[in-house]
Design an enzyme around this catalytic site. Sequence first.
Site, PDB file in Angstrom:
ATOM      1  N   ARG A  58       0.789  -1.244   0.000  1.00 10.05           N
ATOM      2  CA  ARG A  58       0.000   0.000   0.000  1.00 10.05           C
ATOM      3  C   ARG A  58       0.819   1.291   0.000  1.00 10.05           C
ATOM      4  NH1 ARG A  58      -5.070  -0.038   4.007  1.00 10.05           N
ATOM      5  NH2 ARG A  58      -3.465  -0.111   5.608  1.00 10.05           N
ATOM      6  N   ASP A  59       2.130   1.208  -0.017  1.00 12.43           N
ATOM      7  CA  ASP A  59       2.931   2.444  -0.040  1.00 12.43           C
ATOM      8  C   ASP A  59       4.197   2.253  -0.866  1.00 12.43           C
ATOM      9  OD1 ASP A  59       3.391   5.100   0.539  1.00 12.43           O
ATOM     10  OD2 ASP A  59       4.346   4.708   2.466  1.00 12.43           O
ATOM     11  N   ILE A  60       4.033   1.666  -2.054  1.00 14.19           N
ATOM     12  CA  ILE A  60       5.176   1.481  -2.948  1.00 14.19           C
ATOM     13  C   ILE A  60       5.576   2.836  -3.531  1.00 14.19           C
ATOM     14  CG2 ILE A  60       5.929   0.462  -5.136  1.00 14.19           C
ATOM     15  CD1 ILE A  60       5.844  -1.499  -2.840  1.00 14.19           C
ATOM     16  N   THR A 104       1.127   7.408   0.068  1.00 15.99           N
ATOM     17  CA  THR A 104       1.786   8.622  -0.390  1.00 15.99           C
ATOM     18  C   THR A 104       1.077   9.083  -1.648  1.00 15.99           C
ATOM     19  OG1 THR A 104       3.864   7.814   0.526  1.00 15.99           O
ATOM     20  CG2 THR A 104       4.000   9.625  -1.052  1.00 15.99           C
TER      21      THR A 104
END
Length: 237
Positions: A58-60, A104
Amino acid sequence: FGRTPDEQPFFVMELLEGESLRDLLSREGRLPWDRARDIILQVLDGLTAAHENNVIHRDIKPENCFCSTRPGRKTHVKLLDFSIAKLTGVEAASLTSTGAPIGTVYYMSPEQARGEKDIDIRTDVYSTGVMLYEMLSGDIPFNAENFYGVLYKIIHENAPSADMVDNDAELRQNVQSLIHRALAKDRSERFSSAIEFRQAIEAVRAKDANALGHATTMFASPSPPVAIAPANVAETR
């Protein structure tokens, strides 16, 4: 982890020497296809391992991809920061249940931007597509003057064509189709998994456009970038 003979608790972590992908991009700028390909395939291998264990990152983003040095390999990539990762089949945490976007902003999938709860592994596919776009073009596909402007573009606008340094026309067309599919607004039109994304990338190397499936080359017309650095837009945790 454990305790020493005198009962002092300890926790051991791997020592990584190198830099984040963000630092690498800041130093090298746009990457040629072969260089970007090697990095993104390793990212997809890491995601495949996570997804097979029912974990969605969920935050690559480039800050969470660490490029370490290994003998015989220019860049060895490891995925970091699973702090907002989610287990598939497990009810989302209270922060997610408020409907607020988590991640992000520049790398959020449309479903993340909408604050949806039923996020699946295709959100990581989307974020990886954004990162590949950035590695090749030196820019992010969606930018605006504020957080909400970025969210709006992610949800409603098509990405402009990525400006690659490679001059091979066939390669450029195949890569554009690849990125377009990874960035599909409707997640049912994206690659269904990191493995499928990987196979499509390998097909591009072989110049086999047939493996791209129903990918298209329809992109929005490029627009002048807004003068704002990614670090200046707020992140939601």
